[in-house]
Design an enzyme around this catalytic site. Structure first.
Site, PDB file in Angstrom:
ATOM      1  N   ALA A  70       0.872  -1.177   0.000  1.00 29.84           N
ATOM      2  CA  ALA A  70       0.000   0.000   0.000  1.00 29.84           C
ATOM      3  C   ALA A  70       0.907   1.224   0.000  1.00 29.84           C
ATOM      4  CB  ALA A  70      -0.873  -0.030   1.245  1.00 29.84           C
ATOM      5  N   GLU A 118      -0.972  -9.037  -0.530  1.00 28.16           N
ATOM      6  CA  GLU A 118      -2.407  -9.249  -0.302  1.00 28.16           C
ATOM      7  C   GLU A 118      -3.162  -9.282  -1.636  1.00 28.16           C
ATOM      8  OE1 GLU A 118      -2.190  -5.944   2.508  1.00 28.16           O
ATOM      9  OE2 GLU A 118      -3.264  -7.211   3.926  1.00 28.16           O
ATOM     10  N   GLU A 138       4.275  -5.107   7.313  1.00 31.20           N
ATOM     11  CA  GLU A 138       3.506  -4.019   7.939  1.00 31.20           C
ATOM     12  C   GLU A 138       3.955  -3.717   9.369  1.00 31.20           C
ATOM     13  OE1 GLU A 138       2.236  -6.381   6.049  1.00 31.20           O
ATOM     14  OE2 GLU A 138       0.654  -5.580   4.769  1.00 31.20           O
TER      15      GLU A 138
HETATM   16  N1  DAK Z   1       4.592   3.093  -0.862  1.00 32.16           N
HETATM   17  C1  DAK Z   1       4.950   4.221  -1.485  1.00 32.16           C
HETATM   18  N2  DAK Z   1       6.097   4.368  -2.183  1.00 32.16           N
HETATM   19  C2  DAK Z   1       6.898   3.275  -2.258  1.00 32.16           C
HETATM   20  C3  DAK Z   1       6.569   2.052  -1.622  1.00 32.16           C
HETATM   21  C4  DAK Z   1       5.336   1.969  -0.910  1.00 32.16           C
HETATM   22  N3  DAK Z   1       4.894   0.846  -0.331  1.00 32.16           N
HETATM   23  N4  DAK Z   1       7.588   1.183  -1.867  1.00 32.16           N
HETATM   24  C5  DAK Z   1       8.499   1.843  -2.622  1.00 32.16           C
HETATM   25  N5  DAK Z   1       8.095   3.106  -2.846  1.00 32.16           N
HETATM   26  C6  DAK Z   1       8.801   4.165  -3.617  1.00 32.16           C
HETATM   27  C7  DAK Z   1      10.002   4.699  -2.852  1.00 32.16           C
HETATM   28  O1  DAK Z   1       9.562   5.689  -1.923  1.00 32.16           O
HETATM   29  C8  DAK Z   1      10.821   5.298  -3.984  1.00 32.16           C
HETATM   30  O2  DAK Z   1      10.265   6.516  -4.370  1.00 32.16           O
HETATM   31  P1  DAK Z   1      11.213   7.790  -4.680  1.00 32.16           P
HETATM   32  O3  DAK Z   1      11.957   8.015  -3.426  1.00 32.16           O
HETATM   33  O4  DAK Z   1      12.083   7.339  -5.824  1.00 32.16           O
HETATM   34  O5  DAK Z   1      10.247   8.889  -5.033  1.00 32.16           O
HETATM   35  C9  DAK Z   1      10.578   4.288  -5.117  1.00 32.16           C
HETATM   36  O6  DAK Z   1       9.366   3.610  -4.792  1.00 32.16           O
HETATM   37  C10 DAK Z   1      11.689   3.270  -5.237  1.00 32.16           C
HETATM   38  O7  DAK Z   1      11.851   2.665  -3.979  1.00 32.16           O
HETATM   39  P2  DAK Z   1      13.298   2.510  -3.281  1.00 32.16           P
HETATM   40  O8  DAK Z   1      14.181   3.638  -3.672  1.00 32.16           O
HETATM   41  O9  DAK Z   1      13.059   2.287  -1.830  1.00 32.16           O
HETATM   42  O10 DAK Z   1      13.802   1.177  -3.996  1.00 32.16           O
HETATM   43  P3  DAK Z   1      14.814   0.095  -3.406  1.00 32.16           P
HETATM   44  O11 DAK Z   1      15.098  -0.826  -4.535  1.00 32.16           O
HETATM   45  O12 DAK Z   1      15.943   0.747  -2.695  1.00 32.16           O
HETATM   46  O13 DAK Z   1      13.958  -0.684  -2.276  1.00 32.16           O
HETATM   47  C11 DAK Z   1      11.987  -1.864  -1.433  1.00 32.16           C
HETATM   48  C12 DAK Z   1      12.850  -1.467  -2.680  1.00 32.16           C
HETATM   49  C13 DAK Z   1      10.734  -2.552  -1.919  1.00 32.16           C
HETATM   50  C14 DAK Z   1      12.791  -2.816  -0.540  1.00 32.16           C
HETATM   51  C15 DAK Z   1      11.669  -0.553  -0.633  1.00 32.16           C
HETATM   52  O14 DAK Z   1      11.102   0.386  -1.552  1.00 32.16           O
HETATM   53  C16 DAK Z   1      10.672  -0.805   0.453  1.00 32.16           C
HETATM   54  O15 DAK Z   1      11.004  -1.327   1.510  1.00 32.16           O
HETATM   55  N6  DAK Z   1       9.411  -0.380   0.213  1.00 32.16           N
HETATM   56  C17 DAK Z   1       8.366  -0.484   1.209  1.00 32.16           C
HETATM   57  C18 DAK Z   1       7.939  -1.927   1.337  1.00 32.16           C
HETATM   58  C19 DAK Z   1       6.875  -2.079   2.389  1.00 32.16           C
HETATM   59  O16 DAK Z   1       7.083  -1.815   3.579  1.00 32.16           O
HETATM   60  N7  DAK Z   1       5.696  -2.463   1.944  1.00 32.16           N
HETATM   61  C20 DAK Z   1       4.547  -2.609   2.810  1.00 32.16           C
HETATM   62  C21 DAK Z   1       3.805  -1.336   2.778  1.00 32.16           C
HETATM   63  S1  DAK Z   1       2.619  -1.292   4.073  1.00 32.16           S
HETATM   64  C22 DAK Z   1      -4.033  -0.575   6.515  1.00 32.16           C
HETATM   65  C23 DAK Z   1      -4.139  -0.496   5.145  1.00 32.16           C
HETATM   66  C24 DAK Z   1      -3.184  -1.016   4.365  1.00 32.16           C
HETATM   67  C25 DAK Z   1      -2.094  -1.619   4.925  1.00 32.16           C
HETATM   68  C26 DAK Z   1      -1.995  -1.720   6.286  1.00 32.16           C
HETATM   69  C27 DAK Z   1      -2.956  -1.214   7.080  1.00 32.16           C
HETATM   70  N8  DAK Z   1      -5.034  -0.012   7.333  1.00 32.16           N
HETATM   71  C28 DAK Z   1      -5.782   1.031   6.772  1.00 32.16           C
HETATM   72  C29 DAK Z   1      -5.172  -0.403   8.699  1.00 32.16           C
HETATM   73  C30 DAK Z   1      -1.064  -2.092   4.066  1.00 32.16           C
HETATM   74  C31 DAK Z   1       0.168  -1.794   4.389  1.00 32.16           C
HETATM   75  C32 DAK Z   1       1.259  -1.971   3.470  1.00 32.16           C
HETATM   76  O17 DAK Z   1       1.195  -2.520   2.420  1.00 32.16           O
END
Ligand code: DAK
Length: 264
Positions: A70, A118, A138
């Protein structure tokens, strides 16, 4: 809705009846914001309304990600009420995929994290590229999953492995995902789409109503007793004998020819 209105997705018919949705935010690793989720929902309805649609594939644009979750930037400043509403938007889209009349296959090409995982799990099954990385990180952001991951992950991999992935937030590679049953096959990244389309063609050659019955029965198996599940199977088996495709399938077998299913 016109296909051109889908600004966050590409929709293409790859082969007759085989439709591909490509999430199109490669610079943000196809992170799922509200607009993407809403367009995805509309796109599924749009494709289902194409009378000849048989199978749906979902993938991410670029070579790095299926979807990295997300959209954290969009979620960061939400209050509890807004977060709950956002969660409902995601839940509704995931449920719409799961309950689609079409078989839906996730083609996971790179990061498949959080909401991305998901999304993949709301598809009937997952085919992965060898560069795929799965996880539910998360908790590392201070929240539990919000689009159904806590419920779909245990159904895929069992409660123990789901708890490990959810509680550690650790990622697993394609091979590990295959070993725990999260994905079904792993292909070299360059071949993923082609192999996915091949599998979709195999599925599309089968009778549409029988496919839908199988999909419903597999999903129902997670939530009910074997007696109830078998009763449902009997009912749907009986129902299928009222279709033209059952007559065609069995007649074609006895005539030693390939069946031509129409969905009727
Ligand atoms: N959201 C927004 N932007 C994202 C993103 C994300 N999930 N993942 C990556 N990006 C963006 C980065 O900010 C970056 O943008 P710029 O800085 O270039 O503008 C671009 O994509 C490239 O990412 P990186 O520079 O970080 O690329 P790397 O190859 O170095 O790293 C990575 C790739 C996938 C390991 C890293 O980007 C990363 O850790 N991303 C986040 C992964 C993550 O934590 N995903 C889970 C997200 S939380 C809820 C509703 C929904 C949810 C929970 C609760 N409620 C309402 C209760 C769901 C939650 C999630 O999904």
């Amino acid at each position: 809705m016109n296909v051109a209105a889908f600004t966050q997705l590409f929709i293409t018919e790859q082969q007759p009846g085989i439709w591909l949705i490509t999430l199109n935010r490669p610079k943000a690793l196809n992170a799922l914001n509200r607009q993407v989720l809403e367009q995805l929902h509309s796109a599924i309805v749009w494709i289902e309304n194409q009378p000849d649609a048989r199978v749906l594939l979902i993938t991410g644009s670029g070579d790095k990600a299926f979807a990295a979750g997300a959209d954290i930037a969009e979620m960061k400043d939400m209050n509890a009420q807004q977060a709950r509403e956002f969660s409902q938007v995601g839940m509704t889209t995931m449920h719409r995929i799961e309950s689609s009349r079409l078989p839906v296959i996730a083609l996971v090409n790179g990061f498949c994290l959080g909401g991305g995982c998901e999304l993949a799990m709301s598809c009937d099954f997952i085919l992965a590229a060898d560069n795929a990385v799965f996880g539910q990180p998360e908790v590392t952001l201070g929240v539990p999953p919000g689009f159904g991951g806590s419920q779909r992950l245990p159904r895929r991999v069992g409660p123990g492995m789901a708890a490990q992935l959810l509680l550690t937030g650790e990622k697993v590679n394609a091979e590990q995902a295959l070993n725990i049953g999260l994905c079904n096959q792993v292909y070299p990244a360059q071949q993923l789409q082609e192999r996915g389309i091949d599998m979709a063609i195999t599925i599309a050659n089968n009778a549409p109503q029988a496919l839908y019955h199988c999909k419903r029965l597999v999903q129902a198996s997670a939530d009910q007793s074997i007696e109830n599940g078998c009763r449902m199977e009997s009912d749907l088996f009986g129902l299928s004998f009222a279709t033209e495709d059952q007559t065609e399938g069995m007649t074609a077998f006895t005539e030693r020819r390939k069946a031509q299913f129409t969905g009727a």
